[in-house]
Design an enzyme around this catalytic site. Structure first.
Site, PDB file in Angstrom:
ATOM      1  N   LYS A   1       0.849  -1.195   0.000  1.00  0.00           N
ATOM      2  CA  LYS A   1       0.000   0.000   0.000  1.00  0.00           C
ATOM      3  C   LYS A   1       0.883   1.242   0.000  1.00  0.00           C
ATOM      4  O   LYS A   1       1.331   1.717   1.046  1.00  0.00           O
ATOM      5  CB  LYS A   1      -0.928  -0.018   1.212  1.00  0.00           C
ATOM      6  CG  LYS A   1      -2.142   0.885   1.037  1.00  0.00           C
ATOM      7  CD  LYS A   1      -3.071   0.328  -0.031  1.00  0.00           C
ATOM      8  CE  LYS A   1      -4.260   1.228  -0.273  1.00  0.00           C
ATOM      9  NZ  LYS A   1      -5.057   0.785  -1.405  1.00  0.00           N
TER      10      LYS A   1
ATOM     11  N   SER B   1      -8.251  -0.314  -5.309  1.00  0.00           N
ATOM     12  CA  SER B   1      -8.518   0.044  -3.925  1.00  0.00           C
ATOM     13  C   SER B   1     -10.014   0.293  -3.764  1.00  0.00           C
ATOM     14  O   SER B   1     -10.808  -0.614  -3.968  1.00  0.00           O
ATOM     15  CB  SER B   1      -7.665   1.240  -3.518  1.00  0.00           C
ATOM     16  OG  SER B   1      -7.487   1.257  -2.119  1.00  0.00           O
TER      17      SER B   1
END
Length: 590
Positions: A191, A389
């Protein structure tokens, strides 16, 4: 004195009457503008569709009435309009071919360029021709134009062919000069969205995933150009390594990158030969704006709704970011999907997603709306440039998911990034704070100091629960175990081609493929499509305050170039939801 009052009254009355007349004329002009845009454009026999590859391409283009009236309009093309126009040109027997002209062209993602190219390939199945010309070709325009039967170049022009590179920007040290830093809670080693604010360079996991998806995109480009131009992949790679952008123009012909060096008038001559008209005859041309208003094939049957969800995912219209960019506003989208669920005339819904994500809260709300919609009718997702996402979060509940080969997807992870400005306030500005509180965590989130260790632990737990929920949503939607999702999650970004093999998506295909699948799931033999939401009404644009800022924003984008997005991001960061499910906003592929 009486004469003075009389003259003043006459002047005021004249101003009022003039204002009323101008107001009426203004409204009439707008109505005329709207009416003219809706009128049908006739197509003469032996016509050519001229597609100018210049300007900015986004998922959809909405006309800015205020800017149009002020003469302050930059070229803004919609991917939907381009593809629909190519399809109309294929179906219209009066249009004999397409002329592509390369210019200053900016497109949102490689997947959008691939979609245009695929539409042009489909056009060629009709037996019609495509001719491309450019004073110069950027790598993206060359990729699109390589599909043409003939690719022509200005004798002094260039073909930019250099491969792909990524140069992400890091602002940690800049912010530190002002006493500002960011405290980070995240789940997922891949991430990487917060790295711009919290790191000096790319982490190794991020470098791994960026290398993987850039290599994947380049492979698709090489394969497509190789097939169209009959040049081996090895040769194309060698050309990129030699940086043929600065090559001698006759060498580009020898390399088969272009077919011939020509001036504009000579290209017109070639097109006239294809049209079988005399050298002094006029070429009948249709622009993209003409094609938008050309009638396509009449559709009949039950309705399939195509709902466009593109941009950042935000909580509400007054929420996370400035409204100069198109956003996926959760409150609006949820209401729209609820209406589609209740509309008996709509038999299935295709959700067209082009989003790098955004607010985790908003993503959960939209996921819930998609789930409710799916309970009543089939939902098929068509992924555009991004569906990552939060963009993947809102997609995963669908009955079926299509992706482009170069769509950026996955990135199943979550983070919270919290600005600490205490250094700015205390060290730089000399502001002092004191504290009185009734409970242990009463001052949680104060600007006077950074989070302490215990507060960070609480935030970590909260972010962790959000990640577990995201992971479960994917597992349930894709019919996978949580452990299987964990293996492909951790915030890892995947290319569409790779996402197919790990079951994040069901098939590689276009928006048209998604519509066909929706019809199949709804058991429809005949169907028509309708696009949602409707473009912003011109009156709403006039009443909207944000339009006053749009021109300034356009000029800022033009001035700052690649630095605009970081500036825009920093400017709106305090308006973002604290908990984010999103990609790095800027992938910086060039």
């Amino acid at each position: 004195m009486k004469d003075f009052i009389k003259y003043v009254f006459a002047t005021v009355t004249g101003i009022i009457v003039f204002s009323l007349i101008m107001g009426i004329l203004f409204v009439i002009s707008l109505v005329g503008l709207a009416a003219s845009s809706a009128s049908s454009v006739p197509v003469e026999d032996n016509s050519v569709f001229t597609l100018m590859l210049s300007g900015q391409v986004n998922e959809r283009a909405e006309e800015d009435i205020i800017a149009l009236l002020n003469g302050q309009v930059t070229e803004n093309l919609g991917l939907d309009d381009i593809i629909a126009s190519i399809k109309k040109a294929k179906d219209n027997e009066n249009i004999k071919g397409i002329y592509l002209e390369s210019g200053l062209f900016s497109i949102d993602t490689p997947a959008s360029a691939h979609a245009i190219r695929e539409a042009l390939l489909d056009f060629k199945k009709s037996g019609k021709w495509i001719i491309a010309y450019g004073d110069s070709y950027t790598q993206t325009t060359y990729y699109i134009c390589s599909v043409a039967d003939k690719v022509y170049l200005n004798p002094q022009g260039m073909v930019d062919w250099h491969g792909l590179a990524s140069n992400p920007m890091f602002l940690k040290d800049l912010l530190a000069k002002f006493g500002v830093k960011f405290q980070l809670c995240k789940v997922g080693k891949y991430k990487s969205a917060p790295e711009m604010m919290t790191a000096d360079g790319m982490s190794e996991p991020n470098r791994e995933q960026v290398t993987a998806y850039m290599t994947g995109i380049w492979k698709v480009m090489l394969k497509d150009v190789s097939e169209s131009r009959k040049i081996s992949v090895d040769s194309l790679n060698a050309y990129a390594d030699r940086f043929i952008t600065l090559a001698n123009q006759p060498d580009l012909v020898k390399m088969k990158m272009v077919d011939k060096l020509m001036y504009t008038d000579e290209v017109k001559g070639e097109i006239k030969k294809l049209l079988k008209i005399d050298a002094d005859d006029h070429i009948k041309q249709l622009s993209i704006s003409d094609m938008i208003n050309v009638k396509g094939k009449k559709e009949k049957g039950e309705e399939i709704a195509v709902y466009y969800a593109y941009g950042e995912i935000i909580d509400s219209e007054t929420g996370d970011l400035t409204q100069q960019e198109h956003n996926i506003v959760a409150t609006t989208v949820c209401k729209d999907l609820e209406k589609l669920a209740e509309d008996d005339d709509v038999k299935a819904v295709v959700l067209r997603v082009n989003s790098p994500g955004g607010s985790a809260y908003a993503s959960e709300q939209i996921w819930h709306a998609v789930t409710n919609l799916k309970a009543k009718k089939p939902v098929v997702v068509s992924m555009g440039g991004y569906a990552a996402s939060g963009g993947y979060y809102i997609s995963c509940a669908a009955n079926y998911i299509y992706t482009e080969p170069t769509t950026i997807t996955g990135s199943i992870g979550i983070f919270g990034m919290f600005p600490d400005i205490s250094g700015l306030l205390t060290d730089k500005l000399g502001i002092k704070f004191d504290e009185v509180k009734t409970n242990k965590h009463a001052a949680f989130g104060t600007i006077a100091r950074p989070f302490n260790e215990e507060e960070m632990a609480l935030l970590d737990q909260y972010i962790g629960r959000g990640y577990e929920l995201f992971r479960k949503r994917v597992a349930d939607g894709r019919k996978l175990s949580v452990d299987a999702v964990e293996e492909i999650a951790q915030g890892r970004v995947w290319l569409g081609n790779d996402a197919l093999g790990i079951k994040l998506v069901d098939a590689i295909g276009s928006l048209d493929d998604a519509v066909k699948k929706a019809a199949q799931l709804a058991k429809l033999n005949e169907y028509k499509t309708a696009s949602y939401p409707a473009p912003t009404d011109w009156m709403d644009q006039i009443m909207s305050v944000t339009n006053k800022e749009s021109y300034l924003d356009e000029q800022m984008r033009a001035t700052l170039g690649e630095y605009y997005e970081p500036f825009h991001y920093i400017k709106g960061i305090n308006k973002q939801s604290a908990i984010q499910a999103r990609l790095p906003y800027f992938l910086h592929i060039k």
